[in-house]
Structure formats: structure tokens, C-alpha cells
Design a protein around this motif. Sequence first.
Motif: not given
Length: 294
Positions: A91-92, A227-231, A235-236, A266-271
Amino acid sequence: MYYIYYSLLYLLSLLPERLLYFIGDGLYVLAYYVIGYRREVVMSNLLIAFPDKTEAERVRIAKDFYHQFVNTMVETIQLIAMTDKRFDQRVTSNAEVLNKYFDSGKNVQLHTAHFFNWEMINLGVARKSKFPFVGVYMSFTSKAFDRIMYRMRKRFNTILIPAAEFKDRFHDYVKGKYALGLVADQNPARIDKAYWVSFFNKITAFTSGPERGARANDTVVIFISIQQPRRGHYHLHYELITENPVSLPEGELTKMYVRYLEDAIRANPSNYLWSHRRWKWEYNPDDSKQKLIS
């Protein structure tokens, strides 16, 4: 029961990450294909939000959403035994956007939403904040499970306030400086107090509490997306909404929040948590009690 539940979850949290995610993938199949957990609600919400997407595109978002939903459960278990070092690797944040106000003489409200993984948001803010971090929580029905979650959420000294006590007892819990985290996309408890704002081109009821609190206390208001760089890695991202909420017309802060919220989705709909009824209430232009913010 607390010690039994905690011991079982602690042992689970010690399993290798790959194995836990493998179990999570199995739970995804169960939730989406077998049980179909709230799938009609999810697909209805996605149709409202993304009418221009094809059915196949919306199904893809839905499947990714269920993966995220299950990942959140798995990662919450992982948090029980996760070391501080490992947490910092996963977590960053750009917390300097928040911390630069520590010596300003003003407190801060952090407006976020039902983004995955919200438990990571809570701990990630508390981990890096110079301010004492304040969170509002809903109690679980199970007292044992509620105790486990309370212990986990206080890991980095978050000040937790029960939602039922927040309005009347905030200043009993908090003295001096604070950064207050609010999930501001909650459905309004009182529809007659709501602000009605266009959200994905549909007039939607938003709770007015966060704006009223920011104006009453003249706090800096910051939006947090994730945001999720990977699983399993997050990143907050902090963005300033306003330093002077009292200078804005009534309802404008809520309207600004909704724009940030839409952009993040819109940038990450599934999140985003599509399984809750975001469009629960219908706007009635003939109802004078419904306050439209245009």
C-alpha cells in the motif's frame, strides 16, 4: 467465540498469498456463477452507468467486480497477520497532499467511496497521516467478528467512532487536530435532507452530511481514489477538492465530489461496489423537499 474465530482467521492469514488467492478464485466462481450474488443489481447498475457499452463489456466489468469483491475478503484476512513491512510494500500513497496541511491550523475531511479495498484505504491513511485519523464504522451483528474487525482497523491508531454516535459525540472522541475519513457515496439516511446531483447522467440522492460537516468546521476537503498496480497492491491517490468549503454555494461541494467520484469509477469501473443499490431513490421534480443541485 472471539478467540475461536480469531484463531481460525489468524491461521488462515498465515497461508501463502498464492494459496489464499487460489481459494479466492474458487469463491469468485461460487459467487458469480453458482449463487449469482446480487447479480441483477450489479447488471442493472452497470446498465445505468454505462449504457453506451455493449452487453459483453458490462459482463466483463461485472466479472472483474466479483473478483475484486472476493479479493477484498481474502486480503482482509491477510491483514490479520501481515507485517508492517509487507503492508508498506503493498500500500503506497501520495500522503504529502494531506500532510502539508498539518501545520496550517485547519483540519481535513477525506471523502472517498466504496472502492476496493476499503480496508486498505483505512489502514493506508492511518499509516502515513500526520493527523490523528478518524474513521466512522458500522458494527457487525456478530460481536466476536465485530471485535476482530475493530482490532484490525485500529492497527495504526485510527480513532474509530460508531456511526450511531458520530453526530452527537464526535467531539467527545476527537480533540484538536484530525483527518476525518468519510465514505461519502452512502445512500442518505434521510431522503428529505439529501442533495440531488447528476451521477452518470441520472439524478441521484447523495447524503448531505459530509458537506455540512466540512462547512461547519471549515475543513480542507480531499478526495481519495485507489489504484491497483497489480493484484493485492494499492496506491491511495489524494486530490484536493477545496481548501475553503464555506466559500462555495450550498451543494457545490457535493457536486464536486460526485465529479471526482465519476472520474475515478470511469478510470477503473470494476473497482467500485456495484452490488449496493446506488440508485435506490427516484428524483421527483414536483417534490419541493428534494433539493436539486444543478
